[in-house]
Design an enzyme around this catalytic site. Structure first.
Site, PDB file in Angstrom:
ATOM      1  N   TYR A   1       5.041 -58.853  70.046  1.00  0.00           N
ATOM      2  CA  TYR A   1       3.956 -59.612  69.388  1.00  0.00           C
ATOM      3  C   TYR A   1       4.277 -61.107  69.468  1.00  0.00           C
ATOM      4  O   TYR A   1       3.413 -61.911  69.837  1.00  0.00           O
ATOM      5  CB  TYR A   1       3.771 -59.168  67.928  1.00  0.00           C
TER       6      TYR A   1
ATOM      7  N   ARG B   1     -16.172 -52.701  67.167  1.00  0.00           N
ATOM      8  CA  ARG B   1     -16.844 -51.842  66.181  1.00  0.00           C
ATOM      9  C   ARG B   1     -18.305 -52.257  66.038  1.00  0.00           C
ATOM     10  O   ARG B   1     -18.669 -53.113  65.227  1.00  0.00           O
ATOM     11  CB  ARG B   1     -16.094 -51.898  64.849  1.00  0.00           C
TER      12      ARG B   1
ATOM     13  N   ALA C   1     -14.902 -60.706  65.705  1.00  0.00           N
ATOM     14  CA  ALA C   1     -15.719 -61.151  64.565  1.00  0.00           C
ATOM     15  C   ALA C   1     -15.997 -60.036  63.558  1.00  0.00           C
ATOM     16  O   ALA C   1     -16.673 -60.269  62.559  1.00  0.00           O
ATOM     17  CB  ALA C   1     -17.038 -61.734  65.078  1.00  0.00           C
ATOM     18  N   THR C   2     -15.476 -58.837  63.799  1.00  0.00           N
ATOM     19  CA  THR C   2     -15.791 -57.733  62.882  1.00  0.00           C
ATOM     20  C   THR C   2     -14.955 -57.733  61.612  1.00  0.00           C
ATOM     21  O   THR C   2     -15.263 -57.009  60.671  1.00  0.00           O
ATOM     22  CB  THR C   2     -15.596 -56.359  63.585  1.00  0.00           C
TER      23      THR C   2
ATOM     24  N   THR D   1      -5.533 -59.920  55.917  1.00  0.00           N
ATOM     25  CA  THR D   1      -6.702 -59.377  56.632  1.00  0.00           C
ATOM     26  C   THR D   1      -6.383 -57.914  56.951  1.00  0.00           C
ATOM     27  O   THR D   1      -5.483 -57.333  56.355  1.00  0.00           O
ATOM     28  CB  THR D   1      -6.904 -60.132  57.970  1.00  0.00           C
ATOM     29  N   GLU D   2      -7.060 -57.354  57.942  1.00  0.00           N
ATOM     30  CA  GLU D   2      -6.720 -55.987  58.372  1.00  0.00           C
ATOM     31  C   GLU D   2      -5.490 -55.969  59.287  1.00  0.00           C
ATOM     32  O   GLU D   2      -5.073 -54.913  59.771  1.00  0.00           O
ATOM     33  CB  GLU D   2      -7.910 -55.369  59.110  1.00  0.00           C
TER      34      GLU D   2
ATOM     35  N   PRO E   1      -1.685 -69.677  62.273  1.00  0.00           N
ATOM     36  CA  PRO E   1      -1.448 -69.362  60.860  1.00  0.00           C
ATOM     37  C   PRO E   1      -0.139 -68.612  60.613  1.00  0.00           C
ATOM     38  O   PRO E   1       0.368 -67.909  61.484  1.00  0.00           O
ATOM     39  CB  PRO E   1      -2.621 -68.441  60.497  1.00  0.00           C
ATOM     40  N   GLY E   2       0.345 -68.752  59.370  1.00  0.00           N
ATOM     41  CA  GLY E   2       1.362 -67.851  58.832  1.00  0.00           C
ATOM     42  C   GLY E   2       0.648 -66.627  58.289  1.00  0.00           C
ATOM     43  O   GLY E   2      -0.406 -66.235  58.809  1.00  0.00           O
TER      44      GLY E   2
ATOM     45  N   SER F   1      -0.125 -68.316  66.237  1.00  0.00           N
ATOM     46  CA  SER F   1       0.548 -67.769  65.047  1.00  0.00           C
ATOM     47  C   SER F   1       1.888 -68.461  64.858  1.00  0.00           C
ATOM     48  O   SER F   1       2.471 -68.984  65.819  1.00  0.00           O
ATOM     49  CB  SER F   1       0.809 -66.271  65.247  1.00  0.00           C
TER      50      SER F   1
HETATM   51  P1  NDP Z   1      -7.986 -58.340  61.851  1.00  0.00           P
HETATM   52  O1  NDP Z   1      -7.324 -57.063  62.236  1.00  0.00           O
HETATM   53  O2  NDP Z   1      -8.642 -58.432  60.529  1.00  0.00           O
HETATM   54  O3  NDP Z   1      -9.038 -58.757  62.975  1.00  0.00           O
HETATM   55  C1  NDP Z   1      -8.772 -58.586  64.338  1.00  0.00           C
HETATM   56  C2  NDP Z   1     -10.066 -58.697  65.120  1.00  0.00           C
HETATM   57  O4  NDP Z   1      -9.771 -58.587  66.524  1.00  0.00           O
HETATM   58  C3  NDP Z   1     -11.055 -57.614  64.782  1.00  0.00           C
HETATM   59  O5  NDP Z   1     -12.337 -58.160  64.656  1.00  0.00           O
HETATM   60  C4  NDP Z   1     -10.994 -56.680  65.979  1.00  0.00           C
HETATM   61  O6  NDP Z   1     -12.275 -56.125  66.215  1.00  0.00           O
HETATM   62  C5  NDP Z   1     -10.651 -57.659  67.109  1.00  0.00           C
HETATM   63  N1  NDP Z   1     -10.023 -56.964  68.223  1.00  0.00           N
HETATM   64  C6  NDP Z   1      -8.779 -56.404  68.248  1.00  0.00           C
HETATM   65  N2  NDP Z   1      -8.579 -55.787  69.429  1.00  0.00           N
HETATM   66  C7  NDP Z   1      -9.708 -55.975  70.157  1.00  0.00           C
HETATM   67  C8  NDP Z   1     -10.120 -55.563  71.455  1.00  0.00           C
HETATM   68  N3  NDP Z   1      -9.324 -54.842  72.264  1.00  0.00           N
HETATM   69  N4  NDP Z   1     -11.353 -55.908  71.899  1.00  0.00           N
HETATM   70  C9  NDP Z   1     -12.158 -56.637  71.108  1.00  0.00           C
HETATM   71  N5  NDP Z   1     -11.837 -57.063  69.876  1.00  0.00           N
HETATM   72  C10 NDP Z   1     -10.627 -56.721  69.406  1.00  0.00           C
HETATM   73  O7  NDP Z   1      -6.836 -59.456  61.972  1.00  0.00           O
HETATM   74  P2  NDP Z   1      -6.854 -61.035  61.807  1.00  0.00           P
HETATM   75  O8  NDP Z   1      -8.190 -61.544  61.458  1.00  0.00           O
HETATM   76  O9  NDP Z   1      -5.721 -61.376  60.956  1.00  0.00           O
HETATM   77  O10 NDP Z   1      -6.469 -61.446  63.301  1.00  0.00           O
HETATM   78  C11 NDP Z   1      -7.193 -62.382  64.074  1.00  0.00           C
HETATM   79  C12 NDP Z   1      -6.220 -63.153  64.929  1.00  0.00           C
HETATM   80  O11 NDP Z   1      -5.350 -63.913  64.094  1.00  0.00           O
HETATM   81  C13 NDP Z   1      -5.315 -62.311  65.816  1.00  0.00           C
HETATM   82  O12 NDP Z   1      -5.224 -62.912  67.084  1.00  0.00           O
HETATM   83  C14 NDP Z   1      -3.972 -62.347  65.093  1.00  0.00           C
HETATM   84  O13 NDP Z   1      -2.892 -62.184  65.983  1.00  0.00           O
HETATM   85  C15 NDP Z   1      -4.022 -63.749  64.531  1.00  0.00           C
HETATM   86  N6  NDP Z   1      -3.116 -64.024  63.407  1.00  0.00           N
HETATM   87  C16 NDP Z   1      -3.169 -63.278  62.259  1.00  0.00           C
HETATM   88  C17 NDP Z   1      -2.341 -63.542  61.211  1.00  0.00           C
HETATM   89  C18 NDP Z   1      -2.292 -62.735  59.967  1.00  0.00           C
HETATM   90  O14 NDP Z   1      -1.298 -62.815  59.225  1.00  0.00           O
HETATM   91  N7  NDP Z   1      -3.315 -61.960  59.665  1.00  0.00           N
HETATM   92  C19 NDP Z   1      -1.398 -64.691  61.271  1.00  0.00           C
HETATM   93  C20 NDP Z   1      -1.413 -65.397  62.519  1.00  0.00           C
HETATM   94  C21 NDP Z   1      -2.264 -65.072  63.535  1.00  0.00           C
HETATM   95  P3  NDP Z   1     -12.569 -54.589  66.580  1.00  0.00           P
HETATM   96  O15 NDP Z   1     -11.503 -53.756  65.950  1.00  0.00           O
HETATM   97  O16 NDP Z   1     -13.946 -54.346  66.028  1.00  0.00           O
HETATM   98  O17 NDP Z   1     -12.546 -54.575  68.057  1.00  0.00           O
HETATM   99  C1  8X3 Z   2       0.778 -62.912  62.186  1.00  0.00           C
HETATM  100  C2  8X3 Z   2       1.807 -63.518  61.301  1.00  0.00           C
HETATM  101  O1  8X3 Z   2       4.296 -63.468  60.726  1.00  0.00           O
HETATM  102  O2  8X3 Z   2       3.093 -61.345  60.726  1.00  0.00           O
HETATM  103  O3  8X3 Z   2       0.740 -63.538  63.423  1.00  0.00           O
HETATM  104  O4  8X3 Z   2       3.638 -62.426  62.781  1.00  0.00           O
HETATM  105  S1  8X3 Z   2       3.265 -62.635  61.415  1.00  0.00           S
END
Ligand code: NDP
Ligand code: 8X3
Length: 252
Positions: free
Chosen positions: A153, A35, A10-11, A188-189, A183-184, A140
């Site tokens: 991944y 974090r 959620a960060t 985000t980060e 999602p595609g 994803s």
């Molecule tokens: P972000 O990097 O913005 O967010 C990832 C979140 O996961 C952060 O809040 C981070 O918190 C948390 N996290 C990562 N590792 C850990 C850990 N070991 N323990 C606890 N928390 C953890 O990425 P997204 O919001 O994009 O990603 C969220 C999800 O969506 C992921 O599962 C990603 O695979 C999926 N996704 C993303 C896509 C994209 O294109 N962005 C597309 C498809 C799927 P902290 O660092 O504070 O621990």
């Molecule tokens: C995140 C989307 O296409 O970078 O899951 O793998 S992609």
């Protein structure tokens, strides 16, 4: 009616956007992430703004005993978790299998696969006991299509797809909904983490087209939780209009 929603990751990104939409709709939240300052800042902000209760739980989802302890120590008022959003996850690196960084592989498998399992293992018995609940896994497009250099991944997201189906079958007798939102490209980060802080490489991923925003996915997650008791969304694949498949993106 106000529900209790546990959101991992959620960060930032999708998890943070989910926290905002559930808060706006007056649900109480358990927010997780590593974090701690970001987590507490968000919790305080949402609590004040929306007059809801928010519990910040900072733990590393990869550490089985930390996850177990954090969930087992929940006070009674927090044990009635109605919705679990399994969102925390990451990609680390993008390269061919024969050059793969094994530490990166461990990180992805430990977070996206084992971490998701740990949380689910400790939260789902409380849902089973109450004969109600909803688990939403963030998958994803990478769990539908394997793309060049995406190997591990993609494998973890295929695993999320498989586990979503497994959870739905195993939890069927207990009236628990299980959904996957896949999602595609979402801006985000995610790419900054994948490319280990290389901001230029990360920015290039989203260049020349309109990627999804975290709020687009949070809207879908929230919508999935608003349906009548007899209706479940099993699976949603949500793409930017400019993205036809994992690697087909129309850039200007
Ligand atoms: P972000 O990097 O913005 O967010 C990832 C979140 O996961 C952060 O809040 C981070 O918190 C948390 N996290 C990562 N590792 C850990 C850990 N070991 N323990 C606890 N928390 C953890 O990425 P997204 O919001 O994009 O990603 C969220 C999800 O969506 C992921 O599962 C990603 O695979 C999926 N996704 C993303 C896509 C994209 O294109 N962005 C597309 C498809 C799927 P902290 O660092 O504070 O621990
Ligand atoms: C995140 C989307 O296409 O970078 O899951 O793998 S992609």
């Amino acid at each position: 009616m106000s529900k209790t929603v546990l959101i991992t990751g959620a960060t930032s990104g999708i998890g943070k956007a989910c926290a905002h939409i559930f808060a706006r709709n007056h649900h109480n939240l358990i927010l997780c992430g590593r974090r701690s300052p970001l987590l507490h800042q968000l919790s305080d902000e949402l609590e004040k703004k929306h007059k809801i209760k928010v519990l910040a739980l900072d733990f590393d989802i990869r550490k089985r005993f930390e996850v177990e302890k954090s969930i087992n120590m929940l006070k009674d008022e927090w044990r009635n978790i109605d919705i679990l959003v399994n969102n925390a996850g990451l990609a680390a690196g993008l390269g061919p299998i024969h050059e793969g960084e094994i530490d990166d592989w461990e990180k992805m498998i430990d977070s996206n696969l084992k971490g998701l399992l740990y949380i689910t293992r400790f939260v789902s018995p409380m849902m089973v006991e109450r004969n109600q609940g909803h688990i939403i896994n963030i998958g994803s497009v990478a769990g539908r299509e394997t793309y060049l250099n995406g190997n591990v991944y993609c494998a973890t997201k295929y695993a999320v797809d498989s586990l979503t189906k497994a959870m739905r079958i195993d939890l069927l007798p207990y009236n628990i909904k299980v959904s996957q939102i896949a999602p595609g490209a979402v801006e985000t980060e995610f790419s900054l983490v994948r490319f280990k802080g290389d901001a230029e490489k990360a920015a290039n991923v989203y260049k020349g087209f309109h990627p999804l925003q975290a709020e687009d996915i949070a809207d879908a997650v929230y919508y999935t939780t608003t349906l009548p008791p007899h209706v479940n969304i099993n699976d949603l694949l949500i793409m930017p209009t400019a993205q036809a498949s994992a690697t087909n993106i129309m850039r200007k």
